[in-house]
Design a protein around this motif. Structure first.
Motif, PDB file in Angstrom:
ATOM      1  N   UNK A 178      29.697  46.675  40.491  1.00 22.22           N
ATOM      2  CA  UNK A 178      31.053  47.131  40.170  1.00 22.22           C
ATOM      3  C   UNK A 178      31.996  45.965  40.416  1.00 22.22           C
ATOM      4  N   UNK A 179      32.850  45.664  39.449  1.00 18.92           N
ATOM      5  CA  UNK A 179      33.779  44.548  39.554  1.00 18.92           C
ATOM      6  C   UNK A 179      35.157  45.014  39.100  1.00 18.92           C
ATOM      7  N   UNK A 200      30.026  39.357  40.406  1.00 14.23           N
ATOM      8  CA  UNK A 200      29.013  40.391  40.640  1.00 14.23           C
ATOM      9  C   UNK A 200      28.233  40.728  39.379  1.00 14.23           C
ATOM     10  N   UNK A 201      28.767  40.379  38.212  1.00 13.60           N
ATOM     11  CA  UNK A 201      28.075  40.663  36.960  1.00 13.60           C
ATOM     12  C   UNK A 201      26.764  39.898  36.849  1.00 13.60           C
ATOM     13  N   UNK A 202      26.695  38.734  37.497  1.00 11.48           N
ATOM     14  CA  UNK A 202      25.490  37.903  37.434  1.00 11.48           C
ATOM     15  C   UNK A 202      24.506  38.313  38.525  1.00 11.48           C
ATOM     16  N   UNK A 203      23.226  38.032  38.281  1.00 14.85           N
ATOM     17  CA  UNK A 203      22.206  38.278  39.295  1.00 14.85           C
ATOM     18  C   UNK A 203      22.594  37.581  40.594  1.00 14.85           C
ATOM     19  N   UNK A 217      44.752  46.970  36.037  1.00 18.31           N
ATOM     20  CA  UNK A 217      43.429  46.653  36.551  1.00 18.31           C
ATOM     21  C   UNK A 217      42.396  46.705  35.426  1.00 18.31           C
ATOM     22  N   UNK A 218      41.339  45.902  35.569  1.00 16.14           N
ATOM     23  CA  UNK A 218      40.216  45.966  34.642  1.00 16.14           C
ATOM     24  C   UNK A 218      38.946  46.200  35.446  1.00 16.14           C
ATOM     25  N   UNK A 219      38.209  47.229  35.077  1.00 18.50           N
ATOM     26  CA  UNK A 219      36.975  47.586  35.765  1.00 18.50           C
ATOM     27  C   UNK A 219      35.777  47.151  34.927  1.00 18.50           C
ATOM     28  N   UNK A 220      34.761  46.617  35.607  1.00 22.05           N
ATOM     29  CA  UNK A 220      33.492  46.268  34.970  1.00 22.05           C
ATOM     30  C   UNK A 220      32.373  46.843  35.824  1.00 22.05           C
ATOM     31  N   UNK A 224      34.140  42.224  43.729  1.00 19.60           N
ATOM     32  CA  UNK A 224      32.906  42.749  43.173  1.00 19.60           C
ATOM     33  C   UNK A 224      31.905  43.107  44.248  1.00 19.60           C
ATOM     34  N   UNK A 225      31.004  44.012  43.914  1.00 19.16           N
ATOM     35  CA  UNK A 225      29.912  44.383  44.810  1.00 19.16           C
ATOM     36  C   UNK A 225      28.679  44.649  43.961  1.00 19.16           C
TER      37      UNK A 225
END
Length: 804
Positions: free
Chosen positions: A489-490, A205-208, A441-444, A503-504
């Motif tokens: 959000x990942x 989800x971090x990528x376009x 957990x790791x949140x991005x 991810x979303x």
């Protein structure tokens, strides 16, 4: 809606920042003289069970984060050294591991390790470019053609695992290029400046969300060792014509400053010998006439590509960086086009000879300012990026057409000239925040906004009988503006056997197109505004404690917005009877993609299924004998396939890598000739053999074969090639390679075009693909020891440094 999303993410950042951080174990691996051991394998153990693995980086550093409270120990191994085992360690421990060489050393021994050509990760496939010696002296496009799952067609379009719509990123940043511009850019980028290629059919989800075919991220080299280091690559390639490809990369790093750069210069010199044959029929199906066309296209170009930047360590936790990149690429294309018209009896009716010339000057400049703040050593960090990109193209065209009667007398003569300036300006800003939690957990999360404006002008003039006048049918001016706002959000977590990543991403797109008219054509405009949610999911289950046997599942939803070039309605002629044109009425297409894979040691097998709505593809229409190629939306496309990627070491002197896939493509759409319903299955194989010989000689034989491919209107003929390479390493710093590509000259593009009204058409394109490349690679520099270490997360932290 934008304010709601921004408020939600801001609140989320505030909430997550209050959590307690996870714990870590970090350290450094050196030999007895305290020289870093780059590539040492570090295993984190607990109660005889493997928890995590890592590789020591160029300064010997490693780190394990997000650890639960408990007692751990480390096993460390490195070729040529005795295994190292630590005592019990508690989280938040920093360890210095001194490893002892095995056996007696009568003279200096140089220890080297060879990376695998392909590495599989939970959300991507990583290709290590230098592991394939036939990549020496080549370009980024050549390297992509040898990567597993990647195909490049005759027009330079790139597909991944049988799917079109692939987006190309450079160091995590989109290129925003397509078509000829992207093809020219990738052929101007030397393989010597490339470290890795990341293949993501379902990007996180971090990528376009753009790109139904996924994302290919090209990571350029940046030496991680402190001091002054770099490399020079010089190469000369000889096919029917000669060309060069040269590159330089360097890094200077001390306590406060990290300065880096890449420079390349290459010359392209080649040809295309293109045949397009069109056979026309009456409405009753009887043969009418034939149009047989040959175009001999000579292409020459020069490319000057430079990139320079720095990271400045403001403090132990904060870094600011600045990067500029520039590309200048003048090119010339000269075409001799001969078209023959045959009547119903097969006799010559007339001939048209077109002498076409195109001079093109392409310029690209980018600037990036970035900031990175590490709140602690556990992985909580904030990054900011601001980018400006400008692409400028100036193109002059001339089409000198002469018609001849069967007896050779001139029947018609005209000259078409065109001037086509084009400008693209892109502004982008984004922020990303990472927060490990004490639960493991790791949140991005992050926000991004980009604004693009394209301005394209086409001025055409026709000269007949000595009189020149504007050609208002082809003259045009098109302005396109687009703004994309996004937030994501990942979340991910690793258990002993299960790894999970969800991810979303939300994206809002607002676009505005304006086609300015002329005295014969009215103005026209369009506006679009649409939202989209794009979920992603990755699940990995380890079937054994070492992680070498696992099952992976991933899902993602993607969008493919039309390329700027595809929206441009201009007519671009190849000759009087062949035109390429854009389509301002294109809609975005959406793809849902599922993948299930099984990995056992170095063998990965993958099943994939994807379905695309309103797929954008090339369409061919023939109206009154004129051939028009334009992008169009196809109703539905279904892609099903199975692929395998495997690497074996049958002997110490032999490595065998194999990748292959079988893909079925089914397309259903309403077309101007009625319903288009095509389906077909094709297979592709690519074997690579590497032989390690005495005295630092290595040889390689590789190749590829693709069977017939049916995709929408096109049926591409089978094609394949065999390459060979040999390299000699004279020292750890100096090596030379000789590469032979397409030894038997079999990598030609051909096929047929279907679903044409009363027309059958086929094509064959032969290029300068059989070449011999001589490449010289030299690495220089000296590592500075005992400098402050700013990246406590070791190799992983270096990999995810300030974006560049």
């Amino acid at each position: 809606m934008k304010l709601k999303i921004a408020a939600f993410l801001a609140a989320w950042l505030s909430i997550t920042s209050t959590f307690v951080n996870a714990q870590s174990i970090s350290g450094k691996v050196t030999d007895s003289s305290q020289k870093p051991l780059d590539g040492a394998s570090v295993y984190l153990m607990q109660d005889s069970a493997l928890v995590k693995t890592a590789l020591a980086d160029a300064v010997g550093a490693f780190s394990f984060v997000q650890l639960k409270p408990g007692k751990y120990y480390l096993n460390i191994s490195m070729m040529g050294f005795a295994s190292y085992k630590s005592g019990l360690l508690k989280p938040d421990t920093t360890l210095l591991a001194l490893m002892q060489p095995t056996g007696k050393q009568l003279k200096e021994v140089v220890i080297t390790s060879q990376k695998q050509f392909v590495e599989q990760k939970i959300d991507r496939t990583v290709v290590n470019v230098d592991a394939l010696i036939s990549n020496a002296g080549s370009t980024a496009m050549d390297v992509l053609e040898k990567s597993p799952g990647v195909l490049v067609d005759q027009s330079g379009a790139i597909s991944l695992k049988g799917k079109n719509g692939v987006k190309i990123f450079i160091d995590d940043k989109p290129t925003y290029l397509s078509g000829a511009d992207l093809d020219n850019y990738l052929r101007s980028l030397s393989s010597a400046t490339i470290d890795q290629i990341e293949l993501m059919s379902n990007p996180p989800a971090k990528y376009d969300a753009a790109g139904n075919g996924g994302v290919i991220n090209i990571r350029l080299k940046r030496n991680k060792a402190k001091g002054f280091n770099g490399g020079i690559n010089l190469s000369y390639s000889q096919g029917y014509y000669g060309r060069t490809n040269n590159g330089l990369n360097f890094t200077y790093r001390d306590n406060k400053l990290n300065l880096f750069g890449n420079f390349s210069y290459n010359t392209a010199n080649g040809f295309s010998d293109l045949d397009i044959n069109r056979h026309f029929f009456t409405d009753a199906g009887a043969p009418d006439y034939d149009f047989l066309q040959n175009s001999f296209i000579r292409r020459t170009s020069k490319s000057y590509n430079s990139k320079i930047g720095f990271d400045y360590y403001v403090s132990e936790k904060s870094t600011i960086g600045f990067i500029v990149n520039g590309l200048i690429s003048p090119s010339d294309v000269n075409t001799i086009n001969k078209s023959r018209f045959l009547n119903t009896n097969g006799n010559l009716d007339s001939t048209i000879v077109a002498l076409n010339a195109q001079h093109r000057n392409f310029k690209n400049g980018t600037a990036n300012v970035n900031y990175r703040h590490q709140y602690d050593k556990k992985g909580r960090e904030l990054t900011l990026d601001f980018d400006y990109l400008r692409y400028q193209t100036n193109m002059a065209q001339s089409f000198d057409n002469t018609g001849y009667l069967p007896n050779g007398n001139i029947s018609t003569q005209d000259l078409l000239t065109g001037n086509l300036p084009s400008n693209i300006n892109i502004w982008s800003a984004k922020t990303d925040y990472t927060h490990p939690l004490n639960s493991g957990f790791k949140l991005e999360t992050g926000l991004k906004s980009s604004y693009t404006k394209t301005d394209n002008i086409a001025d055409y003039f026709v000269t007949q009988g000595g009189v020149t006048a504007p050609d208002y049918d082809k003259t045009n001016h098109f302005i396109y503006k687009e703004q994309i706002s996004a937030g994501y959000l990942n979340v991910n977590k690793d258990w002993k056997r299960i790894s999970l990543q969800l991810g979303l991403r939300f994206e809002n797109t607002a676009s505005d197109g304006h086609q300015l008219g002329n005295i014969q054509k009215p103005d026209s405009t369009f506006k679009r505004n649409y939202n989209g949610l794009f979920p992603t999911a990755y699940i990995q289950y380890k079937l054994d404690s070492t992680g070498s046997h696992s099952i992976n599942f991933n899902y993602g939803r993607r969008i493919d917005r039309p390329y700027y070039e595809d929206l441009n309605p201009f007519l671009s002629p190849l000759d009087k009877f062949t035109y390429y044109t854009g389509n301002p009425f294109l809609k975005p297409s959406y793809t849902d993609d599922w993948e299930l894979s099984h990995t056992w040691k170095n063998i990965t097998t993958t099943l994939n299924y994807s379905q695309t709505k309103d797929d954008v593809n090339e369409t061919i229409e023939i109206v009154n004998g004129i051939y028009y190629s334009r992008p169009g939306n196809l109703g539905k496309s279904i892609n099903k396939g199975i692929s395998i990627d495997a690497s074996f070491d049958p002997a110490k002197w032999l490595n065998f890598h194999f990748s292959g896939r079988v893909v079925n493509i089914h397309t259903i759409s309403q077309f101007y000739t009625g319903t288009l319903d095509t389906k077909g299955t094709y297979y592709f194989i690519r074997p690579v053999f590497q032989f390690k010989l005495p005295k630092d000689w290595t040889t390689q034989i590789d190749g590829g074969y693709q069977s017939k491919v049916t995709n929408a209107q096109f049926i591409a003929s089978a094609r394949g090639k065999i390459n060979a390479a040999v390299t000699k390493k004279f020292s750890p710093s100096l090596s030379m390679s000789i590469v032979g590509n397409d030894l038997f000259y079999t990598f030609n593009n051909g096929g047929q075009i279907n679903n044409l009204a009363n027309v059958k058409a086929n094509y064959l394109n032969r290029g300068d693909s059989r070449t011999v490349v001589l490449s010289l690679n030299y690495r220089f520099g000296k590592t500075i020891a005992d400098l402050r270490k700013h990246n406590a997360d070791g190799a992983e932290s270096e990999k995810n440094r300030v974006k560049n």
